[in-house]
Design an enzyme around this catalytic site. Sequence first.
Site, mmCIF file in Angstrom:
data_model
loop_
_atom_site.group_PDB
_atom_site.id
_atom_site.type_symbol
_atom_site.label_atom_id
_atom_site.label_comp_id
_atom_site.label_asym_id
_atom_site.label_seq_id
_atom_site.Cartn_x
_atom_site.Cartn_y
_atom_site.Cartn_z
ATOM 1 N N HIS A 74 7.086 9.462 12.066
ATOM 2 C CA HIS A 74 6.979 8.689 10.823
ATOM 3 C C HIS A 74 6.881 9.641 9.630
ATOM 4 O O HIS A 74 6.324 10.731 9.748
ATOM 5 C CB HIS A 74 5.737 7.803 10.858
ATOM 6 N N ASN A 116 3.223 5.813 -3.631
ATOM 7 C CA ASN A 116 3.119 6.312 -2.265
ATOM 8 C C ASN A 116 2.145 7.481 -2.270
ATOM 9 O O ASN A 116 1.943 8.102 -3.315
ATOM 10 C CB ASN A 116 4.504 6.778 -1.780
ATOM 11 N N GLU A 165 10.010 5.372 1.474
ATOM 12 C CA GLU A 165 9.348 4.078 1.697
ATOM 13 C C GLU A 165 9.438 3.200 0.453
ATOM 14 O O GLU A 165 8.427 2.889 -0.186
ATOM 15 C CB GLU A 165 7.907 4.322 2.149
ATOM 16 N N GLU A 167 4.705 -1.969 7.855
ATOM 17 C CA GLU A 167 3.382 -1.706 7.263
ATOM 18 C C GLU A 167 3.299 -2.196 5.815
ATOM 19 O O GLU A 167 2.252 -2.642 5.365
ATOM 20 C CB GLU A 167 3.023 -0.223 7.361
ATOM 21 N N HIS A 218 -0.144 11.307 16.848
ATOM 22 C CA HIS A 218 -0.482 12.576 16.190
ATOM 23 C C HIS A 218 -0.257 12.415 14.693
ATOM 24 O O HIS A 218 0.864 12.585 14.226
ATOM 25 C CB HIS A 218 0.431 13.710 16.670
ATOM 26 N N GLU A 219 -1.284 12.053 13.968
ATOM 27 C CA GLU A 219 -1.155 12.068 12.503
ATOM 28 C C GLU A 219 -1.417 13.502 12.067
ATOM 29 O O GLU A 219 -2.489 14.044 12.317
ATOM 30 C CB GLU A 219 -2.160 11.099 11.867
#
Length: 705
Positions: free
Chosen positions: A485, A195, A173, A510, A416-417
């Site tokens: 993700h 991050n 990211e 995001e 689903h995190e």
Amino acid sequence: MTKQILSILTLSLFISIQAIAQQIVSPDKSIQLNFSLNEEGVPTYQMSFKDKEVIKTSRLGFQIKEDDQDLKNGFTVVNSENSTFDETWKPVWGEESEIRNHYNELLVSLIQEPSQRIMNIRFRVFNDGVGFRYEFPEQPNLGHFVIEKELTQFAMTNDHTAFWIPGDYDTQEYDYIESRLSEIRDLMTNSITSNLSQTSFSPTGIQTSLLLKTDDGLYINLHEAALIDYSTMHLELDDKNFVFNAWLTPDVQGSGPYMMAPARTPWRTIIVSDDATDILASRMTYNLNEPSKIEDTSWIKPMKYVGVWWEMITGKSSWAYTDDLKAVKLGVTDYTKTKPNGKHGANTKHVKELIDFASEHGFDGVLVEGWNEGWEDWFGHSKDYVFDFVTPYPDFDLEGIETYAKNKGVEMIMHHETSSSVRNYERHLDQAYQFMKDHGYNAVKSGYVGDILPRGENHYSQWMVNHYQYAVEKAADYKIMVNAHEAVRPTGIARTYPNLIANESARGTEYQAFGGSKANHVTVLPFTRLIGGPMDYTPGIFEMDLSKLNPDNNSHVNSTIANQLALYVTMYSPLQMAADLPENYNRFLDAFQFIKDVGLDWEKSVYLEAEPGSYITIARKEKGTNDWFVGNVNGKKDRVSEISLDFLDKGKKYIATIYSDGKDANYKTNPQSYNVKKMTVSSTSKLKLKSVEGGGYAISIMEVK
Ligand code: NOJ
Ligand code: CA
């Protein structure tokens, strides 16, 4: 007798000549690949495109843990086989309905002395690039082994320009940096932005998929294909010689992948062209993956969706139900005794409103995040048992929402995190997928925020690569589509498992709410991250001033509205979100119309013009209709894009609706300035449109019947 000896002699002479160098060319002869063994029996390769060298002689092989000889020298060629393959296959979803897989192959079998170990190297030379992998057949002298270091090199010819992100075992990211190879070392420290989980490894370590541009006009992409049961490859640059060395993501003990013959590595890939649009059009990465292992794919469907998401990302609402809890123990914490915080996004009333909005505007699905218990305490404490994926919050009426969505013809997407507690996710996986099926959810968005549990593992190690794969295959058993993700970046595996409909694995929208991304970010992603598969980029933001959503958020979305529309064409994905809030779409209904109209699955794609970091213009014909959609994203400075509509059917008339940047548009100060114009067009039409920095245009072209 003499004759016999002579022929044996000729044969051995022949073998030793063969052992020195072998060449294969691409079907169109533009690419040449040379394989050779040097005097120490080290395998090497070299590659050129239209007589320009792309890869200078580069070594191949491995350093093996606790091994005297490694797999690096002492090789001789025992056999080599040439073959040709040409087949056209139909992807379940994609940028076109048919893909040609055409290559010449060279399989070299090597034996190492004195170990008597066999290592094969398979090269495939396509018109758009080269893929090669190592294979270890079943054999008496090689069973289990641990790779300490992969010695594969990619030796560049010069100090090229690169579009790179810092090498990292845990995240991709990052904003892309455009620089010379020689500048990477100096730029590294400032390029490592923060991050929740990150592990960089070297001042010249960078990630694939990497795009390079040479001073003599070549575009080169380095990546890998079919990353299965192996560690993710990074590249470490020897910046004196401009040689990239493969750098594998280690496990918790610092080791590379664990191998057991018969085994093979992923493909190492080099895509090359003198025209940047060819890099975008390349399907080599998919072609190097196996055909679909899912026989009945009728349940896999592209989806356009809205969701309970941007409001949490911007801080307008929350995933958590209450602010009362410091820690949550699932099954012990009693939520009915807590005070709701009044800003929980995934509440029944709000979700139903979104279902109404989706149904009114023809969206396929609604994503819900923050529907399940545990979000008050979901990361930061190396917590093992975080979510159980089956217990909704008290204000989320699972069954009521299920019936409501069904009646409105809207699909629900479950979130689903895992918070990277992978052991916990695997512990619950069967039950969680069954729960989804029982309640009508056919697609999951999974996430891997934070440090991995088991502690010390990396997001991109072999162990984790195997986990993502396990989750995708298990989901296929339940007929569930996956959008993962923070998982490892894709390597074309969606050809084999087309239920992997998207990944994030890069800096997505995001970050526009976390301080903003570079205005030209989206002119790089299709050349890098998207080479391995689609991205859930979540475009469609119309309100760029985020303090309007949350007074505490002073981030700005670095893009114009027209640029946001173009992303539905330029950032290919069978899963596309309209990420902004309904109230923002209601303010700009004429622009929103493009998001409603734009296709999701394509008959064909025409890459009209492209330059990494500067601009990309693509036209795509929707599957099953005669409608075309064009997108242009513009990077660094104002530019006039001139395109010809000669891709349209000759003799037919079409109505084009053009959504372009307004005259006074500016991605910082005036991002909502756009024009919508309708006109009649045909295959002889030419258009000239101005796009501002961070801007662009989108066009829908519908046939007049
Ligand atoms: C990061 C993901 O990229 C984002 O989409 C998600 O909403 C959050 N994690 C929470 O899971
Ligand atoms: Ca993310």
